[in-house]
Design a protein around this motif. Structure first.
Motif, short mmCIF file in Angstrom:
data_model
loop_
_atom_site.label_atom_id
_atom_site.label_comp_id
_atom_site.label_asym_id
_atom_site.label_seq_id
_atom_site.Cartn_x
_atom_site.Cartn_y
_atom_site.Cartn_z
N ASP A 67 41.69 40.79 33.88
CA ASP A 67 41.92 40.22 32.55
C ASP A 67 41.37 38.81 32.46
OD1 ASP A 67 43.12 42.36 31.37
OD2 ASP A 67 45.15 41.77 31.94
N ALA A 68 41.72 38.01 33.46
CA ALA A 68 41.32 36.60 33.42
C ALA A 68 39.80 36.47 33.40
CB ALA A 68 41.90 35.85 34.62
N ALA A 69 39.10 37.44 34.01
CA ALA A 69 37.64 37.37 34.02
C ALA A 69 37.06 37.75 32.67
CB ALA A 69 37.08 38.27 35.12
N GLY A 70 37.89 38.26 31.77
CA GLY A 70 37.42 38.61 30.43
C GLY A 70 36.94 40.04 30.30
N LEU A 71 37.22 40.88 31.30
CA LEU A 71 36.82 42.28 31.19
C LEU A 71 37.60 42.95 30.07
CD1 LEU A 71 36.74 43.39 34.95
CD2 LEU A 71 34.83 42.70 33.53
N SER A 72 36.96 43.92 29.41
CA SER A 72 37.66 44.68 28.38
C SER A 72 38.57 45.69 29.06
CB SER A 72 36.67 45.40 27.49
OG SER A 72 36.05 46.43 28.22
N PHE A 73 39.40 46.34 28.27
CA PHE A 73 40.32 47.33 28.85
C PHE A 73 39.56 48.42 29.60
CE2 PHE A 73 42.53 51.38 28.59
CZ PHE A 73 43.71 51.07 29.25
N MET A 74 38.50 48.93 28.95
CA MET A 74 37.71 49.99 29.57
C MET A 74 37.06 49.52 30.87
SD MET A 74 37.59 52.93 28.14
CE MET A 74 36.01 53.78 28.06
N GLN A 75 36.46 48.33 30.81
CA GLN A 75 35.79 47.82 32.01
C GLN A 75 36.79 47.63 33.14
OE1 GLN A 75 34.18 44.27 30.26
NE2 GLN A 75 32.19 45.22 29.84
#
Ligand SMILES: Nc1ncnc2c1ncn2[C@@H]1O[C@H](COP(=O)(O)OP(=O)(O)OP(=O)(O)O)[C@@H](O)[C@H]1O
Ligand SMILES: [Mg+2]
Lengths: 365, 258
Positions: free
Chosen positions: A266-274
């Motif tokens: 999450d903190a890295a900014g990945l989307s839910f799918m990623q």
């Protein structure tokens, strides 16, 4: 104050030979354990001789013998030989057998070719590609079309049917199982609710019931004129069944992923799918490998239930072959043979899963 | 009180990269953050300390929305945090975080840990991301470990990888949540050295840490939290030499005599 000199290292004292130590540790470690050992030895003493006599010493290995000349005191292995085609291919037409052979052969080719690919990145593409393309090729080979003569599914049988059903059940239930496992963890109430209901319902019902429902109830939903393939119905039933189990196994893996992994993603900014595809699932699946394979093994065994809804898997072939007037009364040979074939396949599957586990554990964790 | 101190140490509104106003956060009925007001200027190095359970982690985790909050507002680089997923991702792509327990991805090699966000969030090519990652690994002193997996490294090395991973997306703000407290004593300095280097380069840093040496050396401001509130904030000199509140005095006595 004192100074201590370094001590020499020594080999451990030799007290017993290896074999005796092993016996002591494994068979006679306590009184009750020793008693059990003796009981087991006695049971083996009772059972082993008749089994060996029947399968080997009194058996007739003349593969051309017929039912009469075979004798009754031991196994008649020519029964297997005479019906081997049926055991493997069911009632598939003789002149089209090459198609089944090609289908199985292609698997071997794919596996060998895949093991030659060293770079893990290409290997992933290769595996995914194979999983997408091979089923189509296999279907055309087995069923027909594109110039090949159509072979209806009621002609399919034996080991071919067993493997086809198990393979399709496995391949189809895997992605579905992942979806339901994720669904059960979802924060969306509706999705979660549906997943829980589905999983718990299916897990509460025996496969037999589901197969019956699929073969009897499913057709009721379709208009009478539409003939809904029996095998397809069974496949739907098996896939629905297996999906629920795979979902639970994978959910177990998902729960083992530390919260920190979600947070880092999450903190890295990945989307839910990623986050799900790149971080969570690879780890969850890795943890779940032994249980996934275990559940596939269970499915493979369960395919023997197909005979109840009138499909001729290997087990049903035994009945068909031994009710043939020239081979009356040779069921036992058939069942022993089928048991051995299934055991070998399952054993290979579980060995393979062990190897996968070891490989992943040395590579990563 | 805190406003007064803000003025005293010359904080202006113009160049705040983080603005926290009237922040309140509850876990169930538990009031974890009570009316926090805090501004961080671009390039500022902030150290937050305080006793366990005082809400330090909760506060910095609100900044990149790992925790939801019920009242107040947080504005990061001009974008106000709301439930809007796009905005949250936008802010997260500018704010990196280093965790107490590293939280490296164990199934990915070190280099792939670093290139993941650049490739998937910032749409860099594999090539670009790799080159930058190798440079960063070099900077934190573990270039030769690029192809290894996290569990093959020591704790200190893992945390340096985590810092490199956080830097890989060229963030404007770095959040640190007790980056050295899970480390064996002999590894703490290797991580702190990397952080000190970083501080000198002008990136905005908010660090929760009890490493007072680090705070004295590089912090522009030290903040003391207790029971979910900011109790005192000051420049490091004044903070350590002339603590005003009694709570801070006791806290400092405790950690310095440890
Ligand atoms: N997920 C949660 N659910 C309920 N309460 C929580 C949760 N996370 C934290 N808390 C509570 O909120 C308070 C603040 O927690 P926080 O983790 O922010 O403290 P901290 O200052 O970081 O402490 P530490 O130095 O131990 O890390 C604590 O009392 C903690 O028990
Ligand atoms: Mg904390």
């Amino acid at each position: 104050m004192a100074i201590y000199p370094l001590k020499e290292t020594r080999t451990p004292p030799k007290s017993q030979t290896k074999a005796i130590a092993w016996l002591k540790d494994n068979l006679f470690s306590s009184i009750s354990n020793a008693a059990l050992t003796f009981v087991a030895l006695y049971v083996i003493y009772l059972l082993l001789p008749p089994i060996l006599n029947w399968t080997i010493f009194d058996a007739n290995f003349d593969l051309t013998a017929d039912n009469q000349s075979c004798g009754r005191e031991g196994a008649c292995w020519s029964f297997i030989n005479a019906n081997l085609k049926m055991f493997i291919y069911g009632f598939y037409p003789e002149e089209e057998l090459w198609r089944v052979n090609t289908m199985f052969g292609l698997i071997a080719v794919l596996v060998i070719f895949g093991s030659l690919i060293k770079k893990s990145q290409y290997r992933a593409h290769y595996i995914i590609g194979s999983f997408l393309i091979y089923p189509v090729v296999a279907f055309v080979l087995l069923y027909g079309g594109l110039g090949l003569e159509i072979v209806e599914t009621d002609k399919w049988g034996g080991l071919t049917l067993t493997v086809v059903v198990a393979a399709i059940g496995i391949i189809a239930s895997f992605p579905l199982g992942i979806l339901f496992a994720l669904g059960r963890q979802s924060e969306m109430r509706v999705v979660k609710f549906i997943s829980v209901i589905y999983i718990e319902f299916v897990r509460g019902v025996p496969l037999i019931t589901i197969l019956f429902m699929a073969s009897v109830v499913l057709p009721l939903f379709f208009s009478a004129g539409m003939d809904f393939d029996k095998l397809l119905r069974a496949l739907i039933g098996i896939t629905l069944f297996q999906t629920a189990y795979i979902a639970e196994v994978i959910r177990g893996g998902l729960q083992a992923i530390p919260k920190g992994q979600y947070e880092a993603a999450d903190a890295a900014g990945l989307s839910f799918m990623q986050k799900t595809i790149l971080i969570i699932l690879p780890q969850a699946l890795k943890i779940s490998i032994p249980n996934i394979v275990g559940s596939f093994i269970a499915l493979f065994k369960d395919t023997t239930l197909l005979l109840i809804i009138g499909l001729f898997d290997m087990l049903a072939i035994v009945g068909a072959a031994s009710s043939n007037s020239s081979w009356l009364g040779r069921e036992t040979e058939g069942y022993v043979f089928v048991a051995m074939v299934i055991w070998v396949i399952l054993y290979l599957m579980s060995r393979y899963s062990k190897r996968l586990e070891v490989r992943f554990s040395t590579e990563h964790r | 009180m805190s406003e007064l101190i803000n003025k005293e140490i010359g904080e202006k509104d113009c160049c705040n990269i983080i603005e926290i106003k009237g922040l309140n956060k509850w876990y169930g009925d538990f009031h974890a953050l009570k009316n926090i007001d805090l501004n961080v200027k671009e390039g500022e190095i902030i150290v937050i300390c305080g006793p366990s359970g005082s809400g330090k982690s909760t506060l910095i985790r609100c900044v990149n929305f790992l925790e939801k909050f019920q009242e107040g507002s947080i504005t990061v680089d001009g974008t106000e945090l709301t439930d809007d997923v796009k905005k949250i991702r936008q802010i997260r792509s500018e704010v990196s975080m280093v965790f107490q327990h590293f939280n490296l991805f164990p199934h990915l090699s070190i280099i792939n840990n670093l290139t993941l966000a650049p490739i998937w969030v910032h749409n860099e090519t594999r090539q670009e991301a790799r080159e930058k990652a190798l440079k960063l690994l070099d900077r934190v002193g573990i270039k030769d470990q690029a192809e290894k997996y996290p569990n093959q490294l020591s704790g200190g090395q893992q945390q340096r990888v985590a810092i490199a991973r956080a830097l890989c997306t060229s963030p404007k703000i770095m959040l640190f949540d007790e980056p050295t407290s899970a480390l064996d004593p002999e590894m703490i300095s290797e991580v702190l050295d990397v952080m000190i280097e970083l501080a000198k380069e002008g990136i905005t840093m908010v660090c929760v840490t009890h490493e007072m040496g680090f705070a004295k050396k590089v912090a522009d401001r030290v903040i003391f939290m207790d029971v979910g509130q900011v109790i005192e904030q000051n420049t490091p000199d004044k903070f350590f030499d002339n603590p005003e509140s009694e709570r801070l005095q006791t806290f400092l006595d405790q950690i310095l005599t440890q």
